[in-house]
Structure formats: C-alpha cells, structure tokens
Scaffold this motif. Structure first.
Motif, short mmCIF file in Angstrom:
data_model
loop_
_atom_site.label_atom_id
_atom_site.label_comp_id
_atom_site.label_asym_id
_atom_site.label_seq_id
_atom_site.Cartn_x
_atom_site.Cartn_y
_atom_site.Cartn_z
N ILE A 36 -3.69 -51.11 -101.17
CA ILE A 36 -2.34 -51.06 -101.40
C ILE A 36 -1.60 -52.62 -101.25
O ILE A 36 -1.91 -52.96 -100.43
N GLY A 38 1.12 -55.79 -102.17
CA GLY A 38 2.55 -56.01 -102.35
C GLY A 38 3.20 -56.85 -101.38
O GLY A 38 2.45 -57.07 -100.60
N SER A 42 7.46 -54.40 -98.99
CA SER A 42 7.42 -53.67 -100.12
C SER A 42 7.27 -52.23 -99.76
O SER A 42 7.44 -51.34 -100.99
N LYS A 44 4.52 -51.08 -97.93
CA LYS A 44 3.05 -50.85 -97.61
C LYS A 44 2.88 -49.94 -96.48
O LYS A 44 2.05 -48.92 -96.38
N SER A 45 3.28 -50.77 -95.38
CA SER A 45 2.91 -50.12 -94.12
C SER A 45 3.56 -48.71 -93.90
O SER A 45 3.09 -47.73 -93.23
N ASP A 166 -4.61 -51.37 -91.99
CA ASP A 166 -3.03 -52.13 -92.40
C ASP A 166 -3.57 -53.35 -92.07
O ASP A 166 -3.55 -53.78 -90.81
N VAL A 197 -4.29 -51.67 -96.70
CA VAL A 197 -3.25 -52.48 -97.10
C VAL A 197 -3.48 -53.84 -96.92
O VAL A 197 -4.17 -54.41 -95.88
N HIS A 199 -2.14 -58.15 -98.38
CA HIS A 199 -1.37 -58.73 -99.29
C HIS A 199 -2.18 -60.22 -99.92
O HIS A 199 -1.61 -60.82 -100.55
N ARG A 212 -0.51 -51.58 -106.70
CA ARG A 212 0.64 -52.56 -106.49
C ARG A 212 1.96 -51.70 -106.54
O ARG A 212 2.56 -51.18 -107.09
N LEU A 213 2.58 -52.03 -105.08
CA LEU A 213 4.03 -51.82 -104.75
C LEU A 213 4.85 -52.94 -104.97
O LEU A 213 4.55 -53.86 -104.67
#
Ligand code: ADP
Ligand code: MG
Length: 233
Positions: A36, A38, A42, A44-45, A166, A197, A199, A212-213
């Motif tokens: 995930i 972003g 955004s 994600k968490s 995460d 998650v 980035h 993608r968020l």
C-alpha cells in the motif's frame, strides 16, 4: 482472505472532522504480497490499522477470513487479532526490558500456551530469522535489522494467516532493508499472505501488487513483476 467494501473513516478534530478514507474497495487473496503506497497523510496507516482490527471504520464492510468485522467486543477482537494477524512496525515495538526470546514468546502467552511450549516455539522462530544466538539479548543490544528480525519472529510466533507491516524498512538503511525484504519475500514464497505499507518505490516493487492511495482514495491497484531482494544483499 479479506474483502473491503466502501470503507469510510473520519477523525474528529474539534467541532469538525477529517475524512481520511473515502470509500475504499479492496480484496486480498491468500498468498498475495501487496504494497500500500501513498504520500505521508494519505491514509495508509489508518487503512492498515482497520485491517488489523486496531481501529474501526465508520461505515463500510470488512470481511476477514469469512468473518464480518463489525461491532466486535474488545475481547472478541483481541481473540481474532491473535489468531489471524501478525504485525510488524517501523519502530519494531519490542519490549525493552524483555530479551529477544521473551519478546517472541509474549503473544503465545496471550494465547494461553504453556511456558515450555512458548519457549520452544519462540526458539524455532528465532532460529528461522537467524537470531537463535541472540536469544538472551535485550533490544538495546541489537542492531536495527536484528530488532526487526525479532519483531518478525514475534509476528510469526502464533502462525498468523495474514502478516501486516507498516513501513517495516522505514527505520533501516538500504542494505538492511533489502535483507529484511528478502526474508519477508521468503515468507511469502512459503505461502504467507503479506500486506505492507511503504512510501518507498523500490520496496513496493519487491511486492507482487501495488495499491496506490491518494487523499483516502485508491488511485491505482495493479499487479507488478516482483523484484527479488536477495540480489541486493
Ligand atoms: P499515512 O500512514 O498515509 O501517513 P495516516 O493514516 O497515518 O497516513 O493519517 C492520515 C491522516 O489522518 C493524517 O492527516 C493524520 O494526521 C490523520 N490522523 C491519523 N490518525 C489520527 C487520529 N488518531 N486522530 C486524528 N487524526 C488522525
Ligand atoms: Mg503511516
């Protein structure tokens, strides 16, 4: 494995609220390895925490392993969490005053497993992450990569169906990140379902699918050719 429909989540801020997840639809099948992505903020968490039953959505449906996750009591939620889910965090979240093997054994205590079996299982998982020799060391005596390995062993101790991570490499240097990713990939090779998650683009490309968020909406959800991490270690 899991199916989410039209999930919304807002956080109250003063008299108003912040709409963080705005109608998320996502399904994950057994054996997948999903990133995930972003930018910061955004959602994600927030999404991962809802999937991990650490937080609850406002509206929408979430089905985990055939079970609708809604209005569960704290106690029931804890039982399902222990049974289905393993967690890894950026900051490892180890207990400072417990040594490596005690950290790994702790979730087994909450499952009511007897001490002897807890220690046996914890040893097995420490061995799996290559840290059996470090069993009696405290977290402060371990490197970042070693701490994350202990955290992974702890996450695996109760044999969860789904591993949630995460930013698992967020606090690690590049080489150590790749070592950790190689290990996570080996778990997925054995069939473990993984949702992480990140980035970082290069870490996401080591998964098999990228979601993608942006501002609480899924912008893209596609399968990718997995980059193997072991070639970098
Ligand atoms: P990400 O993990 O993508 O960086 P988060 O899901 O942590 O994003 O946060 C999304 C947004 O929600 C951010 O604007 C963040 O400040 C806000 N937020 C997260 N948790 C809370 C909370 N418990 N209370 C209020 N706002 C929150
Ligand atoms: Mg986050």
């Amino acid at each position: 494995m899991l199916k989410i429909n039209q999930l919304h989540k807002s956080y109250p801020i003063g008299d108003s609220s912040l709409h963080v997840l705005k109608g998320i639809d996502i399904s994950v099948e057994e054996g997948e390895m999903v990133a995930i992505m972003g930018s910061s903020g955004s959602g994600k968490s927030t999404l991962l925490n809802i999937i991990g039953m650490l937080d609850e959505a406002d509206t929408g449906d979430y089905i985990l392993d055939g079970l609708p996750i809604k209005n569960l009591t704290e106690k029931k939620a804890a039982v399902y969490r222990n049974k289905f889910l393993g967690f890894i965090f950026q900051s490892f979240n180890l207990i400072n005053y417990k040594n490596a093997i005690e950290n790994v054994a702790l979730p087994l205590y909450y499952q009511g497993i007897k001490r002897k079996e807890r220690i046996e299982k914890a040893k097995f998982h420490l061995q799996k992450v290559g840290l059996l020799d470090w069993a009696d060391h405290l977290p402060k005596e371990l490197s970042g990569g070693q701490k994350q390995r202990v955290a992974i062993a702890r996450a695996l101790a109760a044999n969860p169906k789904l591993l949630l991570a995460d930013e698992p490499t967020g606090a690690l240097d590049t080489k150590t990140s790749h070592e950790i990713m190689a290990f996570i990939q080996s778990l997925n090779d054995e069939g473990k379902t993984i949702l992480m998650v990140t980035h970082e683009e290069d870490i996401a490309n080591m998964c098999k699918r990228i979601v993608r968020l942006r501002d609480g909406v899924i912008m893209e959800d596609k399968k990718v050719n997995q980059v193997r991490a072991e070639q970098y270690v």
